[in-house]
Structure formats: C-alpha cells, structure tokens
Design a protein around this motif. Structure first.
Motif, PDB file in Angstrom:
ATOM      1  N   UNK A  61       0.881  -1.166   0.000  1.00 43.86           N
ATOM      2  CA  UNK A  61       0.000   0.000   0.000  1.00 43.86           C
ATOM      3  C   UNK A  61       0.911   1.205   0.000  1.00 43.86           C
ATOM      4  N   UNK A  62       0.754   2.069  -0.997  1.00 46.13           N
ATOM      5  CA  UNK A  62       1.717   3.146  -1.192  1.00 46.13           C
ATOM      6  C   UNK A  62       1.046   4.495  -1.409  1.00 46.13           C
ATOM      7  N   UNK A  63       1.697   5.532  -0.895  1.00 49.83           N
ATOM      8  CA  UNK A  63       1.324   6.907  -1.207  1.00 49.83           C
ATOM      9  C   UNK A  63       2.146   7.300  -2.421  1.00 49.83           C
ATOM     10  N   UNK A  64       1.485   7.737  -3.486  1.00 53.79           N
ATOM     11  CA  UNK A  64       2.226   8.150  -4.679  1.00 53.79           C
ATOM     12  C   UNK A  64       2.348   9.668  -4.700  1.00 53.79           C
ATOM     13  N   UNK A  65       3.564  10.119  -5.022  1.00 53.66           N
ATOM     14  CA  UNK A  65       3.870  11.545  -5.067  1.00 53.66           C
ATOM     15  C   UNK A  65       4.583  11.854  -6.372  1.00 53.66           C
ATOM     16  N   UNK A  66       4.483  13.104  -6.796  1.00 51.93           N
ATOM     17  CA  UNK A  66       5.137  13.531  -8.024  1.00 51.93           C
ATOM     18  C   UNK A  66       6.335  14.406  -7.744  1.00 51.93           C
ATOM     19  N   UNK A  67       7.397  14.158  -8.492  1.00 50.02           N
ATOM     20  CA  UNK A  67       8.600  14.992  -8.485  1.00 50.02           C
ATOM     21  C   UNK A  67       8.964  15.235  -9.945  1.00 50.02           C
ATOM     22  N   UNK A  68       8.781  16.441 -10.393  1.00 47.76           N
ATOM     23  CA  UNK A  68       9.091  16.841 -11.768  1.00 47.76           C
ATOM     24  C   UNK A  68       8.520  15.875 -12.811  1.00 47.76           C
ATOM     25  N   UNK A  69       7.253  15.551 -12.641  1.00 44.51           N
ATOM     26  CA  UNK A  69       6.562  14.730 -13.616  1.00 44.51           C
ATOM     27  C   UNK A  69       6.756  13.231 -13.450  1.00 44.51           C
ATOM     28  N   UNK A  70       7.665  12.805 -12.583  1.00 44.34           N
ATOM     29  CA  UNK A  70       7.875  11.381 -12.301  1.00 44.34           C
ATOM     30  C   UNK A  70       7.024  11.005 -11.088  1.00 44.34           C
ATOM     31  N   UNK A  71       6.573   9.757 -11.037  1.00 43.95           N
ATOM     32  CA  UNK A  71       5.766   9.296  -9.908  1.00 43.95           C
ATOM     33  C   UNK A  71       6.604   8.355  -9.056  1.00 43.95           C
ATOM     34  N   UNK A  72       6.631   8.624  -7.761  1.00 42.47           N
ATOM     35  CA  UNK A  72       7.357   7.814  -6.788  1.00 42.47           C
ATOM     36  C   UNK A  72       6.359   7.324  -5.745  1.00 42.47           C
ATOM     37  N   UNK A 130       1.029  15.480  -4.389  1.00 43.10           N
ATOM     38  CA  UNK A 130       0.645  14.206  -3.777  1.00 43.10           C
ATOM     39  C   UNK A 130      -0.515  13.678  -4.596  1.00 43.10           C
ATOM     40  N   UNK A 131      -0.382  12.435  -5.071  1.00 52.46           N
ATOM     41  CA  UNK A 131      -1.423  11.861  -5.917  1.00 52.46           C
ATOM     42  C   UNK A 131      -2.462  11.113  -5.087  1.00 52.46           C
ATOM     43  N   UNK A 132      -2.172   9.879  -4.682  1.00 49.27           N
ATOM     44  CA  UNK A 132      -3.151   9.097  -3.950  1.00 49.27           C
ATOM     45  C   UNK A 132      -2.482   7.923  -3.250  1.00 49.27           C
ATOM     46  N   UNK A 133      -3.298   7.174  -2.513  1.00 55.58           N
ATOM     47  CA  UNK A 133      -2.846   5.924  -1.901  1.00 55.58           C
ATOM     48  C   UNK A 133      -3.344   4.812  -2.808  1.00 55.58           C
ATOM     49  N   UNK A 134      -2.448   3.903  -3.160  1.00 50.97           N
ATOM     50  CA  UNK A 134      -2.783   2.831  -4.085  1.00 50.97           C
ATOM     51  C   UNK A 134      -2.110   1.539  -3.669  1.00 50.97           C
ATOM     52  N   UNK A 135      -2.544   0.451  -4.251  1.00 51.80           N
ATOM     53  CA  UNK A 135      -1.906  -0.846  -4.032  1.00 51.80           C
ATOM     54  C   UNK A 135      -0.967  -1.115  -5.199  1.00 51.80           C
ATOM     55  N   UNK A 136       0.245  -1.525  -4.891  1.00 54.87           N
ATOM     56  CA  UNK A 136       1.202  -1.917  -5.921  1.00 54.87           C
ATOM     57  C   UNK A 136       1.447  -3.403  -5.736  1.00 54.87           C
ATOM     58  N   UNK A 137       1.082  -4.182  -6.728  1.00 53.53           N
ATOM     59  CA  UNK A 137       1.212  -5.634  -6.641  1.00 53.53           C
ATOM     60  C   UNK A 137       2.677  -6.034  -6.555  1.00 53.53           C
ATOM     61  N   UNK A 138       2.969  -6.951  -5.635  1.00 45.10           N
ATOM     62  CA  UNK A 138       4.349  -7.421  -5.446  1.00 45.10           C
ATOM     63  C   UNK A 138       4.920  -7.988  -6.744  1.00 45.10           C
TER      64      UNK A 138
END
Length: 139
Positions: free
Chosen positions: A11-22, A102-110
């Motif tokens: 479960x991850x919080x996704x954020x943007x840095x200069x157009x890239x998503x982390x 700050x984008x959203x909280x999402x699930x990233x599949x292992x």
C-alpha cells in the motif's frame, strides 16, 4: 497493513517529483502538510531545506529532487510536505519530504515490482528499492 496485503503487494502513497511518480510505503506516512515556515540550518547538506515544526517536534525537511539530480523549483499551490518515518542510525526518525504533488494511496502488486536496475538508472540506486508497474505507468 494486513498480512494478505503484505503477501500480495504494498500500500503506497504516490507523489510527483518533476513529472515522475514515486511511491512511499503508506504505513510510514504520518501526515501530509501544506507548505509551512522553514527554518534554514547553516552548513546543512544540499538536499536539506531546513527544519520545520510538526506538532511541537523539530523535523528535518529533505528535497529528494536534489538527491535524484533533478532541478529544484519554487513551491507552488500543489507542493506538499509528506511527513514520514524512516530508520536513521537504527532509530525511527520523522522526516519531511518535499513533493511537487501528492497523488493518492494505491496498491502496488508485489509481482509488478522488480529491483532497481544497476545500469541505466537516472536515480542513485541506494534511494530506489524497486520499480513497479501500476496500470500503464511505472512507479
């Protein structure tokens, strides 16, 4: 985080840095703040903007763009501070991280996450645990 979520992904919080998503592990994020007054720290490392007051605690404020070799930009209406807990010298430590958005909280599949490649990475590998696919995008 449930054991089922741990087994299948992050479960991850996704954020943007200069157009890239982390992505940051959501369980390490304590809060998201609008920009607040920053106290500069003389002779601090280049990626440290200074310190901020978070509910009476002094919290260092880091700019990952500097660590990733990106250009620094002035804060705007979308800029946020993500307060997260990291392990520093074996101790849990609160740190603020500047995010362009700050984008959203999402699930990233292992299954969609691979280790950071040793060749061809734009960012220092010690700051990236892996690269995951979310929909059609990489995180």
């Amino acid at each position: 985080m449930s054991s089922e979520t741990q087994a299948t992904g992050m479960r991850a919080l996704t954020v943007g840095l200069q157009g890239e998503v982390f992505a940051l592990p959501a369980e390490t994020v304590s809060e998201i703040l609008d920009m607040v007054p920053i106290t500069e720290v003389p002779n601090a490392r280049a990626f440290v903007w200074g310190v901020i007051n978070v509910r009476g605690k002094v919290v260092p404020l880091a700019d990952l763009r500097v660590m990733f070799g990106m250009a620094q930009t002035a804060p705007d209406a979308d800029t946020r501070i993500v307060v997260t807990e990291i392990e520093l010298d074996g101790e849990p430590t609160l740190v603020g991280i500047i995010a362009d958005k700050v984008h959203d909280v999402t699930e990233i599949a292992e299954a969609s996450v691979e280790g950071a490649p040793k060749v061809g990475m734009r960012w220092p590998a010690e700051f990236v645990r892996g690269i995951g696919k979310h929909g059609e995008d990489f995180i």
